[in-house]
Design a protein around this motif. Structure first.
Motif, mmCIF file in Angstrom:
data_model
loop_
_atom_site.group_PDB
_atom_site.id
_atom_site.type_symbol
_atom_site.label_atom_id
_atom_site.label_comp_id
_atom_site.label_asym_id
_atom_site.label_seq_id
_atom_site.Cartn_x
_atom_site.Cartn_y
_atom_site.Cartn_z
ATOM 1 N N GLU A 48 0.795 -1.134 0.076
ATOM 2 C CA GLU A 48 0.069 0.012 0.075
ATOM 3 C C GLU A 48 0.867 1.204 0.109
ATOM 4 N N SER A 49 2.322 1.050 -0.068
ATOM 5 C CA SER A 49 3.096 2.239 0.052
ATOM 6 C C SER A 49 2.756 3.025 1.241
ATOM 7 N N SER A 174 3.437 7.979 2.904
ATOM 8 C CA SER A 174 3.078 7.250 1.733
ATOM 9 C C SER A 174 3.625 7.759 0.342
ATOM 10 N N GLU A 175 3.416 6.946 -0.701
ATOM 11 C CA GLU A 175 3.639 7.587 -2.108
ATOM 12 C C GLU A 175 2.229 8.220 -2.665
ATOM 13 N N ASP A 176 1.326 7.678 -1.879
ATOM 14 C CA ASP A 176 -0.047 7.936 -2.459
ATOM 15 C C ASP A 176 -0.681 9.169 -1.695
ATOM 16 N N THR A 177 -1.868 9.509 -2.099
ATOM 17 C CA THR A 177 -2.482 10.640 -1.357
ATOM 18 C C THR A 177 -2.928 10.190 0.208
ATOM 19 N N GLN A 179 -4.665 9.529 3.392
ATOM 20 C CA GLN A 179 -5.896 8.983 3.630
ATOM 21 C C GLN A 179 -6.247 9.248 5.088
#
Length: 197
Positions: A48-49, A174-177, A179
């Motif tokens: 999930e990065s 994280s690498e992602d937005t 949450q």
């Protein structure tokens, strides 16, 4: 390194847990956090990065006031306030605070641990100097904790969140937005660490 009360590293790749634990121990030692951190829990989900960290610090660090690291007196003619600083490592911060309050041209440092302050109200200046907050360890701790967490984070995890409240720290990267559920999960990790207090 002094043993932490709790040191848990969880990952969905169990073979990597020891490597992360070793990296974290090195960073904690390098940044001299050994006596500061009481409990730490890290959770990593590479698929999930996601990297999460919760920490409980051993004790709060109160601000350092000028009266704790110096003595003030009026000079004999009563033309300036003399400050003798007993903790030399605080002198740069102390000078900055005095410059802010009295103006740079009214603050003179004739010797390493002696500072002179000129003011129209010398008695008021002498009284107020003692309450100047020279150093706020909580503020510098916040910056250093964030640095430690960033160093511990896998490469490329540039989206980050951190919070320090009353000696309790959480960090999510994280690498992602980012949450909200991840931040909430890190909060639950922190509650688990503080559950028996």
């Amino acid at each position: 390194m002094e043993p932490l009360e709790t040191f848990i590293v969880e990952t969905t790749e169990p073979s990597e847990a020891k490597a992360y634990e070793s990296i974290l121990k090195d960073i904690i030692s390098e940044l001299a956090f050994v006596r500061t951190i009481g409990r730490i829990k890290v959770r990593i989900r590479p698929e999930e990065s996601l990297f999460m960290m919760a920490m409980v610090l051993r004790s709060g660090l109160p601000p350092i006031k000028a009266k704790e690291i110096s003595e003030t007196e009026l000079d004999r003619p009563g033309s300036k306030v003399l400050i003798t600083v007993t903790d030399e490592k605080t002198i740069p911060q102390f000078l900055e605070k005095l410059w802010e309050q009295f103006g740079r041209h009214n603050v003179i440092q004739p010797q390493r641990n002696l500072i002179e302050v000129i003011s129209d109200d010398l008695e008021g200046a002498e009284e107020s100097i003692g309450d100047i907050v020279v150093d706020d360890p909580e503020k510098s701790l916040r910056e250093r904790l964030a640095d430690m967490a960033i160093r511990s984070t896998p490469e490329g995890f540039r989206i980050r969140y951190h919070s320090l409240d009353n000696g309790r720290f959480i960090f999510v990267a994280s690498e992602d937005t980012m949450q909200q559920e991840w931040i909430d999960e890190a909060g639950v990790m922190l509650e688990d660490l503080t559950g028996d207090e």
